[in-house]
Write a protein that holds these residues in place. Sequence first.
Motif, PDB file in Angstrom:
ATOM      1  N   UNK A  26       0.836  -1.198   0.000  1.00 21.10           N
ATOM      2  CA  UNK A  26       0.000   0.000   0.000  1.00 21.10           C
ATOM      3  C   UNK A  26       0.874   1.253   0.000  1.00 21.10           C
ATOM      4  N   UNK A  27       1.904   1.264   0.844  1.00 16.40           N
ATOM      5  CA  UNK A  27       2.801   2.424   0.890  1.00 16.40           C
ATOM      6  C   UNK A  27       3.499   2.640  -0.444  1.00 16.40           C
ATOM      7  N   UNK A  28       3.935   1.550  -1.077  1.00 18.59           N
ATOM      8  CA  UNK A  28       4.595   1.651  -2.384  1.00 18.59           C
ATOM      9  C   UNK A  28       3.676   2.247  -3.449  1.00 18.59           C
ATOM     10  N   UNK A  29       2.378   2.052  -3.316  1.00 20.46           N
ATOM     11  CA  UNK A  29       1.417   2.525  -4.318  1.00 20.46           C
ATOM     12  C   UNK A  29       0.997   3.983  -4.104  1.00 20.46           C
ATOM     13  N   UNK A  30       1.413   4.586  -2.990  1.00 19.17           N
ATOM     14  CA  UNK A  30       0.960   5.933  -2.683  1.00 19.17           C
ATOM     15  C   UNK A  30       1.779   7.004  -3.410  1.00 19.17           C
ATOM     16  N   UNK A  31       1.123   8.111  -3.666  1.00 15.68           N
ATOM     17  CA  UNK A  31       1.772   9.305  -4.210  1.00 15.68           C
ATOM     18  C   UNK A  31       2.778   9.784  -3.151  1.00 15.68           C
ATOM     19  N   UNK A  32       3.983  10.155  -3.535  1.00 18.47           N
ATOM     20  CA  UNK A  32       4.962  10.647  -2.557  1.00 18.47           C
ATOM     21  C   UNK A  32       4.445  11.830  -1.737  1.00 18.47           C
ATOM     22  N   UNK A  33       3.579  12.654  -2.301  1.00 24.64           N
ATOM     23  CA  UNK A  33       3.019  13.789  -1.552  1.00 24.64           C
ATOM     24  C   UNK A  33       2.139  13.301  -0.404  1.00 24.64           C
ATOM     25  N   UNK A  34       1.415  12.208  -0.626  1.00 24.14           N
ATOM     26  CA  UNK A  34       0.581  11.629   0.433  1.00 24.14           C
ATOM     27  C   UNK A  34       1.465  11.123   1.567  1.00 24.14           C
ATOM     28  N   UNK A  35       2.528  10.440   1.228  1.00 24.75           N
ATOM     29  CA  UNK A  35       3.441   9.929   2.258  1.00 24.75           C
ATOM     30  C   UNK A  35       4.078  11.068   3.040  1.00 24.75           C
ATOM     31  N   UNK A  36       4.422  12.148   2.361  1.00 24.02           N
ATOM     32  CA  UNK A  36       5.014  13.310   3.042  1.00 24.02           C
ATOM     33  C   UNK A  36       4.025  13.897   4.050  1.00 24.02           C
ATOM     34  N   UNK A  37       2.774  13.986   3.663  1.00 25.28           N
ATOM     35  CA  UNK A  37       1.753  14.505   4.579  1.00 25.28           C
ATOM     36  C   UNK A  37       1.579  13.561   5.771  1.00 25.28           C
ATOM     37  N   UNK A  38       1.552  12.264   5.527  1.00 19.69           N
ATOM     38  CA  UNK A  38       1.398  11.305   6.614  1.00 19.69           C
ATOM     39  C   UNK A  38       2.560  11.381   7.598  1.00 19.69           C
ATOM     40  N   UNK A  39       3.760  11.646   7.091  1.00 18.80           N
ATOM     41  CA  UNK A  39       4.940  11.757   7.971  1.00 18.80           C
ATOM     42  C   UNK A  39       4.861  12.957   8.907  1.00 18.80           C
ATOM     43  N   UNK A  40       4.003  13.921   8.605  1.00 17.07           N
ATOM     44  CA  UNK A  40       3.887  15.108   9.447  1.00 17.07           C
ATOM     45  C   UNK A  40       3.068  14.855  10.711  1.00 17.07           C
ATOM     46  N   UNK A  41       2.411  13.695  10.783  1.00 12.11           N
ATOM     47  CA  UNK A  41       1.587  13.364  11.941  1.00 12.11           C
ATOM     48  C   UNK A  41       2.359  12.493  12.928  1.00 12.11           C
ATOM     49  N   UNK A  42       1.992  12.629  14.192  1.00 13.99           N
ATOM     50  CA  UNK A  42       2.536  11.747  15.217  1.00 13.99           C
ATOM     51  C   UNK A  42       1.813  10.404  15.151  1.00 13.99           C
TER      52      UNK A  42
END
Length: 72
Positions: A26-42
């Motif tokens: 699932x992570x591999x299929x995500x847009x890098x921008x989505x992953x960047x936003x998710x990394x901003x959360x605790x």
Amino acid sequence: EAAFKYIAAAGHDDVRMVSFRQLVDWLDAQDPAVLERLRSLEVGQKPSQGWKDFLAAPAPAPGKAVAGAPSA
């Protein structure tokens, strides 16, 4: 195993029990921008504006705080 899945997800319609492989796929299929936003959360943090708006917004510039996310 079935009891654990039931207990862990009880009362949480948006919770899915997946294997590590499914998570990685699932992570591999995500847009890098989505992953960047998710990394901003605790861990366990829910965005204050809701998931739909949080994921639809453009990714923050490096070093910029995200609304609803703690500052570093």
